[in-house]
Write a protein that holds these residues in place. Sequence first.
Motif, short mmCIF file in Angstrom:
data_model
loop_
_atom_site.label_atom_id
_atom_site.label_comp_id
_atom_site.label_asym_id
_atom_site.label_seq_id
_atom_site.Cartn_x
_atom_site.Cartn_y
_atom_site.Cartn_z
N ILE A 19 0.84 -1.20 0.00
CA ILE A 19 0.00 0.00 0.00
C ILE A 19 0.87 1.25 0.00
CG2 ILE A 19 -1.57 1.35 1.45
CD1 ILE A 19 -2.89 -1.32 2.22
N ARG A 20 1.94 1.24 0.77
CA ARG A 20 2.81 2.41 0.82
C ARG A 20 3.55 2.63 -0.50
NH1 ARG A 20 2.26 0.73 5.95
NH2 ARG A 20 2.16 2.32 7.56
N VAL A 21 4.02 1.57 -1.10
CA VAL A 21 4.73 1.69 -2.37
C VAL A 21 3.79 2.16 -3.48
CG1 VAL A 21 5.93 0.38 -4.17
CG2 VAL A 21 6.53 0.05 -1.78
N VAL A 22 2.58 1.61 -3.52
CA VAL A 22 1.61 2.03 -4.53
C VAL A 22 1.25 3.50 -4.32
CG1 VAL A 22 -0.78 1.72 -5.30
CG2 VAL A 22 0.70 -0.26 -4.99
N GLY A 23 1.07 3.92 -3.07
CA GLY A 23 0.79 5.32 -2.77
C GLY A 23 1.92 6.24 -3.20
N LEU A 24 3.15 5.78 -3.03
CA LEU A 24 4.31 6.57 -3.45
C LEU A 24 4.31 6.77 -4.96
CD1 LEU A 24 7.01 7.87 -2.56
CD2 LEU A 24 8.07 5.65 -3.00
N PHE A 25 4.09 5.70 -5.70
CA PHE A 25 4.06 5.81 -7.16
C PHE A 25 2.85 6.61 -7.64
CE2 PHE A 25 6.73 1.82 -7.08
CZ PHE A 25 7.88 2.47 -7.50
N ALA A 26 1.70 6.42 -7.01
CA ALA A 26 0.51 7.18 -7.40
C ALA A 26 0.70 8.66 -7.12
CB ALA A 26 -0.72 6.64 -6.66
N GLY A 27 1.31 9.00 -5.99
CA GLY A 27 1.58 10.39 -5.67
C GLY A 27 2.51 11.03 -6.66
N ASP A 28 3.54 10.30 -7.07
CA ASP A 28 4.46 10.84 -8.09
C ASP A 28 3.76 11.02 -9.43
OD1 ASP A 28 6.60 11.04 -6.40
OD2 ASP A 28 7.45 9.08 -6.92
N ALA A 29 2.87 10.09 -9.75
CA ALA A 29 2.15 10.21 -11.02
C ALA A 29 1.20 11.41 -10.99
CB ALA A 29 1.36 8.93 -11.30
N ILE A 30 0.57 11.64 -9.85
CA ILE A 30 -0.35 12.78 -9.74
C ILE A 30 0.43 14.09 -9.76
CG2 ILE A 30 -1.97 13.94 -8.20
CD1 ILE A 30 -2.96 11.19 -7.35
N LYS A 31 1.60 14.12 -9.11
CA LYS A 31 2.41 15.35 -9.09
C LYS A 31 2.80 15.81 -10.49
CE LYS A 31 4.64 15.08 -4.60
NZ LYS A 31 5.90 14.89 -3.90
N SER A 32 3.00 14.88 -11.39
CA SER A 32 3.42 15.24 -12.74
C SER A 32 2.24 15.36 -13.71
CB SER A 32 4.43 14.22 -13.27
OG SER A 32 3.83 12.95 -13.35
N SER A 33 1.02 15.27 -13.22
CA SER A 33 -0.15 15.36 -14.09
C SER A 33 -0.83 16.72 -13.92
CB SER A 33 -1.14 14.23 -13.77
OG SER A 33 -1.81 14.50 -12.56
N ARG A 34 -1.92 16.90 -14.64
CA ARG A 34 -2.66 18.15 -14.52
C ARG A 34 -3.49 18.21 -13.24
NH1 ARG A 34 -8.15 17.54 -17.21
NH2 ARG A 34 -8.27 15.32 -17.64
N PHE A 35 -3.54 17.15 -12.47
CA PHE A 35 -4.29 17.11 -11.22
C PHE A 35 -3.41 17.40 -10.00
CE2 PHE A 35 -6.58 14.18 -14.07
CZ PHE A 35 -7.77 14.87 -14.15
N SER A 36 -2.24 17.95 -10.22
CA SER A 36 -1.31 18.19 -9.10
C SER A 36 -1.85 19.20 -8.11
CB SER A 36 0.04 18.65 -9.64
OG SER A 36 -0.10 19.88 -10.31
N TRP A 37 -2.76 20.07 -8.53
CA TRP A 37 -3.35 21.06 -7.62
C TRP A 37 -4.11 20.38 -6.48
CZ3 TRP A 37 -8.59 20.91 -7.01
CH2 TRP A 37 -9.31 20.24 -7.98
N MET A 38 -4.60 19.17 -6.71
CA MET A 38 -5.36 18.47 -5.67
C MET A 38 -4.48 18.12 -4.47
SD MET A 38 -8.11 15.99 -7.50
CE MET A 38 -6.99 15.09 -8.51
N LEU A 39 -3.21 17.83 -4.71
CA LEU A 39 -2.32 17.49 -3.60
C LEU A 39 -2.08 18.69 -2.69
CD1 LEU A 39 0.31 15.17 -5.30
CD2 LEU A 39 -1.57 14.53 -3.82
N ASP A 40 -2.10 19.89 -3.26
CA ASP A 40 -1.92 21.09 -2.44
C ASP A 40 -3.10 21.32 -1.51
OD1 ASP A 40 0.47 21.55 -3.72
OD2 ASP A 40 -0.42 22.86 -5.23
#
Length: 98
Positions: A19-40
């Motif tokens: 779960i932690r590894v998948v979350g890490l990869f998903a977070g990196d994928a979101i950071k580089s996408s157009r949905f990065s504003w959601m993480l802020d």
Amino acid sequence: MTVSYWMLILALAIAAFTIRVVGLFAGDAIKSSRFSWMLDELPGLIVVSLVASSLAGQPAETWVAAGVALAVAYFTNHVILTMFVGVTAFGLLIWLGV
């Protein structure tokens, strides 16, 4: 402990790690996408959802105290003062029987 307990512990450890590894990869994928504003906005959204779900089904005193705390938070932006005033408002409302 028996072997079945150790197998359960191992399976849960693998699941937690996965779960932690998948979350890490998903977070990196979101950071580089157009949905990065959601993480802020995510930490604030999590806090709001926790407060909203805690207020659901509560009596009016709790809602009034939460409103007072929200007003203090808005005007002062001070966490400790907000908590103190919110708890004090709740205590006074309960004590006064309003």
